[in-house]
Design a protein around this motif. Structure first.
Motif, PDB file in Angstrom:
ATOM      1  N   VAL A 186       0.833  -1.200   0.000  1.00 32.95           N
ATOM      2  CA  VAL A 186       0.000   0.000   0.000  1.00 32.95           C
ATOM      3  C   VAL A 186       0.872   1.258   0.000  1.00 32.95           C
ATOM      4  CG1 VAL A 186      -1.682   1.314   1.350  1.00 32.95           C
ATOM      5  CG2 VAL A 186      -1.959  -1.161   1.053  1.00 32.95           C
ATOM      6  N   ASP A 187       1.935   1.253   0.788  1.00 34.33           N
ATOM      7  CA  ASP A 187       2.816   2.419   0.832  1.00 34.33           C
ATOM      8  C   ASP A 187       3.515   2.629  -0.504  1.00 34.33           C
ATOM      9  OD1 ASP A 187       4.115   4.596   2.332  1.00 34.33           O
ATOM     10  OD2 ASP A 187       5.923   3.413   1.982  1.00 34.33           O
ATOM     11  N   SER A 188       3.935   1.530  -1.148  1.00 34.31           N
ATOM     12  CA  SER A 188       4.610   1.639  -2.431  1.00 34.31           C
ATOM     13  C   SER A 188       3.681   2.191  -3.505  1.00 34.31           C
ATOM     14  CB  SER A 188       5.142   0.267  -2.855  1.00 34.31           C
ATOM     15  OG  SER A 188       5.700   0.324  -4.148  1.00 34.31           O
ATOM     16  N   VAL A 189       2.463   1.661  -3.582  1.00 37.32           N
ATOM     17  CA  VAL A 189       1.532   2.059  -4.640  1.00 37.32           C
ATOM     18  C   VAL A 189       0.995   3.464  -4.398  1.00 37.32           C
ATOM     19  CG1 VAL A 189      -0.697   1.553  -5.705  1.00 37.32           C
ATOM     20  CG2 VAL A 189       0.905  -0.311  -5.203  1.00 37.32           C
ATOM     21  N   PHE A 190       0.456   3.723  -3.213  1.00 38.78           N
ATOM     22  CA  PHE A 190      -0.152   5.022  -2.950  1.00 38.78           C
ATOM     23  C   PHE A 190       0.907   6.089  -2.671  1.00 38.78           C
ATOM     24  CE2 PHE A 190      -3.651   2.100  -2.200  1.00 38.78           C
ATOM     25  CZ  PHE A 190      -4.680   2.741  -2.874  1.00 38.78           C
ATOM     26  N   GLY A 191       2.067   5.674  -2.152  1.00 38.48           N
ATOM     27  CA  GLY A 191       3.154   6.626  -1.982  1.00 38.48           C
ATOM     28  C   GLY A 191       3.636   7.166  -3.307  1.00 38.48           C
ATOM     29  N   ALA A 192       3.711   6.286  -4.327  1.00 42.71           N
ATOM     30  CA  ALA A 192       4.119   6.722  -5.659  1.00 42.71           C
ATOM     31  C   ALA A 192       3.089   7.671  -6.267  1.00 42.71           C
ATOM     32  CB  ALA A 192       4.309   5.501  -6.561  1.00 42.71           C
ATOM     33  N   MET A 193       1.811   7.414  -5.985  1.00 39.69           N
ATOM     34  CA  MET A 193       0.754   8.263  -6.528  1.00 39.69           C
ATOM     35  C   MET A 193       0.728   9.629  -5.854  1.00 39.69           C
ATOM     36  SD  MET A 193      -2.291   5.398  -6.654  1.00 39.69           S
ATOM     37  CE  MET A 193      -3.544   6.656  -6.827  1.00 39.69           C
TER      38      MET A 193
END
Length: 276
Positions: free
Chosen positions: A36-43
């Motif tokens: 979740v941190d990887s996906v939403f952090g990138a967004m």
């Protein structure tokens, strides 16, 4: 609110290519947070501290009023030694009213896959399993917010207006507003304010055709976590009481002003006798 009984459908489903779909448990917390941190952090360009990350952490701790640690459906790559959770969707439990008729709602939330696993049908597999779980828990409807048009691919259709909010640019607010009456004040809500908040919310809710039931546990969760968590970790709404001469006149619900350049006003409710 009272969450439904745990589903009996807990067996993993093999997708092939070392991928399985299965329900979550608290043992998946760190791997799920990484995804979740990887996906939403990138967004959101907020690696290490997205609001979605804090939501997941709270759910997996067992303290969220509308979602439990086993309410995620995961895709696991059994061939990986690290970051094995490669896709997920969560399921919130709500009760809505159609005028005076209650009905149960499952709401998908926190939908994510690593970029290298996209365009392989994983989201569809997650939704098939999630819809089956939602039905097994007695949900009569599934409702989702998110990317415009995208969820039509999974049989969702537009039904209700959303985001009836007011957005205020903090930088444009004057430091002093002399023309406003000074007798009004705002203060953080406390648990002792919940009966008043609940009464005012019910008065507002009953005026709409479609509404969501919010009980004391949800208000308590919002207020207590606001008081105890760091501002950058707080995904909860900021509930404040509107007062005048030591008398409560209403409540105001906004987003957290500490982590954005703007404030979103989610709800403003006043006692009817103060509206004139």
């Amino acid at each position: 609110m009272t969450l439904p009984e745990k589903t009996k459908h807990t067996h993993p489903h093999d997708l092939g290519n070392n991928l399985i779909v299965r329900p979550s448990s608290q043992a998946d917390t760190e791997a799920l947070l990484q995804l979740v941190d990887s996906v939403f952090g990138a967004m959101m360009e907020e690696a290490g501290g997205t609001h979605m990350t804090h939501l997941v952490r709270r759910v997996m701790s067992g303290t969220h009023p509308s979602m439990r640690p086993d309410d995620f459906i995961l895709v696991e790559d059994t061939n990986r030694t690290e970051r094995q959770i490669v896709g997920c969707t969560g399921l919130l439990h709500h009760t809505w009213h159609y005028e005076t008729i209650p009905f149960s709602v499952g709401r998908p939330e926190v939908i994510a896959t690593y970029p290298e696993y996209r365009h392989q049908g994983l989201i569809r597999a997650l939704f098939v399993t999630m819809h089956a779980r939602s039905k097994s828990r007695g949900h009569q409807v599934q409702a989702i917010t998110g990317i415009p048009y995208f969820y039509r691919l999974f049989d969702y259709e537009y039904a209700l207006e959303l985001w009836n909010t007011c957005t205020i640019d903090i930088e444009r607010l004057p430091s002093v507003m002399h023309h406003l009456p000074t007798e009004y004040s705002l203060r953080d809500a406390t648990s002792e304010d919940i009966p008043v908040i609940q009464k005012l919310y019910e008065e507002q809710r009953c005026r709409g055709m479609i509404s969501q039931i919010i009980d004391k546990s949800w208000w308590r969760h919002q207020i207590q976590t606001w008081q105890t968590e760091k501002p950058e970790q707080n995904i909860n709404s900021h509930v404040q009481m509107i007062g005048c001469a030591d008398e409560v006149k209403g409540y105001l619900i906004t987003s957290s002003p500490q982590v954005k350049r703007y404030i979103q006003v989610w709800d403003l409710q006043l006692e009817v006798r103060f509206l004139s």
